[in-house]
Design an enzyme around this catalytic site. Sequence first.
Site, PDB file in Angstrom:
ATOM      1  N   ASN A   9       7.826 -82.725  28.121  1.00  0.00           N
ATOM      2  CA  ASN A   9       7.485 -81.332  27.840  1.00  0.00           C
ATOM      3  C   ASN A   9       8.276 -80.453  28.803  1.00  0.00           C
ATOM      4  O   ASN A   9       7.951 -80.382  29.976  1.00  0.00           O
ATOM      5  CB  ASN A   9       5.967 -81.141  28.023  1.00  0.00           C
ATOM      6  N   TRP A  10       9.300 -79.817  28.272  1.00  0.00           N
ATOM      7  CA  TRP A  10      10.185 -79.006  29.131  1.00  0.00           C
ATOM      8  C   TRP A  10       9.585 -77.646  29.464  1.00  0.00           C
ATOM      9  O   TRP A  10      10.181 -76.868  30.209  1.00  0.00           O
ATOM     10  CB  TRP A  10      11.554 -78.847  28.473  1.00  0.00           C
ATOM     11  N   LYS A  11       8.472 -77.303  28.824  1.00  0.00           N
ATOM     12  CA  LYS A  11       7.823 -75.996  29.063  1.00  0.00           C
ATOM     13  C   LYS A  11       8.858 -74.863  28.875  1.00  0.00           C
ATOM     14  O   LYS A  11       9.703 -74.973  27.989  1.00  0.00           O
ATOM     15  CB  LYS A  11       7.139 -75.998  30.427  1.00  0.00           C
ATOM     16  N   HIS A  96      -2.108 -77.485  24.520  1.00  0.00           N
ATOM     17  CA  HIS A  96      -1.713 -77.789  25.904  1.00  0.00           C
ATOM     18  C   HIS A  96      -2.524 -76.897  26.853  1.00  0.00           C
ATOM     19  O   HIS A  96      -2.839 -75.754  26.526  1.00  0.00           O
ATOM     20  CB  HIS A  96      -0.210 -77.536  26.092  1.00  0.00           C
ATOM     21  N   GLU A  98      -1.765 -75.174  29.318  1.00  0.00           N
ATOM     22  CA  GLU A  98      -1.199 -73.852  29.617  1.00  0.00           C
ATOM     23  C   GLU A  98      -1.436 -72.880  28.455  1.00  0.00           C
ATOM     24  O   GLU A  98      -1.604 -71.679  28.664  1.00  0.00           O
ATOM     25  CB  GLU A  98       0.293 -73.979  29.971  1.00  0.00           C
ATOM     26  N   GLU A 165      -4.701 -84.766  29.681  1.00  0.00           N
ATOM     27  CA  GLU A 165      -4.025 -84.116  30.807  1.00  0.00           C
ATOM     28  C   GLU A 165      -5.057 -83.335  31.617  1.00  0.00           C
ATOM     29  O   GLU A 165      -5.384 -82.186  31.274  1.00  0.00           O
ATOM     30  CB  GLU A 165      -2.951 -83.142  30.300  1.00  0.00           C
ATOM     31  N   GLY A 171       1.291 -80.233  37.324  1.00  0.00           N
ATOM     32  CA  GLY A 171       2.194 -79.468  38.185  1.00  0.00           C
ATOM     33  C   GLY A 171       1.701 -79.346  39.623  1.00  0.00           C
ATOM     34  O   GLY A 171       2.200 -78.530  40.388  1.00  0.00           O
ATOM     35  N   SER A 207       1.473 -84.623  36.586  1.00  0.00           N
ATOM     36  CA  SER A 207       2.205 -85.075  37.783  1.00  0.00           C
ATOM     37  C   SER A 207       2.689 -86.525  37.692  1.00  0.00           C
ATOM     38  O   SER A 207       2.725 -87.238  38.697  1.00  0.00           O
ATOM     39  CB  SER A 207       1.366 -84.863  39.043  1.00  0.00           C
TER      40      SER A 207
HETATM   41  P1  13P Z   1       3.780 -82.058  35.121  1.00  0.00           P
HETATM   42  O1  13P Z   1       4.299 -83.438  34.783  1.00  0.00           O
HETATM   43  O2  13P Z   1       4.818 -81.129  35.608  1.00  0.00           O
HETATM   44  O3  13P Z   1       2.551 -82.148  35.996  1.00  0.00           O
HETATM   45  O4  13P Z   1       3.274 -81.431  33.733  1.00  0.00           O
HETATM   46  C1  13P Z   1       2.413 -82.164  32.942  1.00  0.00           C
HETATM   47  C2  13P Z   1       2.287 -81.506  31.626  1.00  0.00           C
HETATM   48  O5  13P Z   1       1.681 -80.454  31.503  1.00  0.00           O
HETATM   49  C3  13P Z   1       2.951 -82.138  30.482  1.00  0.00           C
HETATM   50  O6  13P Z   1       2.560 -81.557  29.280  1.00  0.00           O
END
Ligand code: 13P
Length: 246
Positions: A9-11, A96, A98, A165, A171, A207
């Site tokens: 997931n590159w966000k 997700h 976020e 998650e 993060g 993470s």
């Molecule tokens: P990180 O791996 O940066 O903690 O992010 C996890 C995430 O939200 C994947 O969708």
Amino acid sequence: MRALLFAANWKMNVGPAEARRYLATFLTAYPPQPNRQVWFFPPAVSVEAVATAIGNRTDLRAGVQDVYWEPKGAFTGATSSPLAAEAGAKAALIGHSERRHVFGETDEQTGKKLKAVVAAGLHPILCVGETLTQRDAGETLTVVRRQLHAALGDRVEVLVTVAYEPVWAIGTGRNATPRDAAEVHRAIRAWLKERQAKETRVLYGGSVNVKNAVELLAEQELDGVLVGGASLDPQVWIELVRTAVT
Ligand code: 13P
């Protein structure tokens, strides 16, 4: 050897030009591995670049990070499932954390998005997970079951992948222990089985990095990982998707 899915997931990172360079590096260094799928979730503007680069590789897929539930119309700034499919997406992240916590997406909206994704022929990855306050209050399984029910209802007839998650692990550099993750994965599987779900993969995210992936994936309850930060550099990601498992 069990089948594993590595999802990146590159966000809000990696535009089309960088995505083309990334995939060129990745494709050269990573030939298909038995029982291993690698899916990429770039920002919507880079989906076509990723899908085009992937070409005929059946072990790789492009997907979108979010969709709006209507198929088309006057919804400025939104991307629908059919539009994402036209750009080459074969999958979509839904709910997700976020989206839920930064953009205020409700359980009900997550449910509508999941239906829209399935209707457009995309494979949904439904993300669920508790906040730290909820975990400390012992509410993890209640929250996760509520999120599953809101998106999937009483009977699960669609093919779906679930990503657990925990919000506090995203993060933050703080990941769930393999045992913590496995306990929630077992509860997710039990919930799905009670509702006649077909075989469903359950991924862990939060993470995940090259170091902890070995220990996490040693846990048989994990069918793969959903990774943010550690998927942004192609060399690091290649190392992660090559994690040896027992
Ligand atoms: P990180 O791996 O940066 O903690 O992010 C996890 C995430 O939200 C994947 O969708």
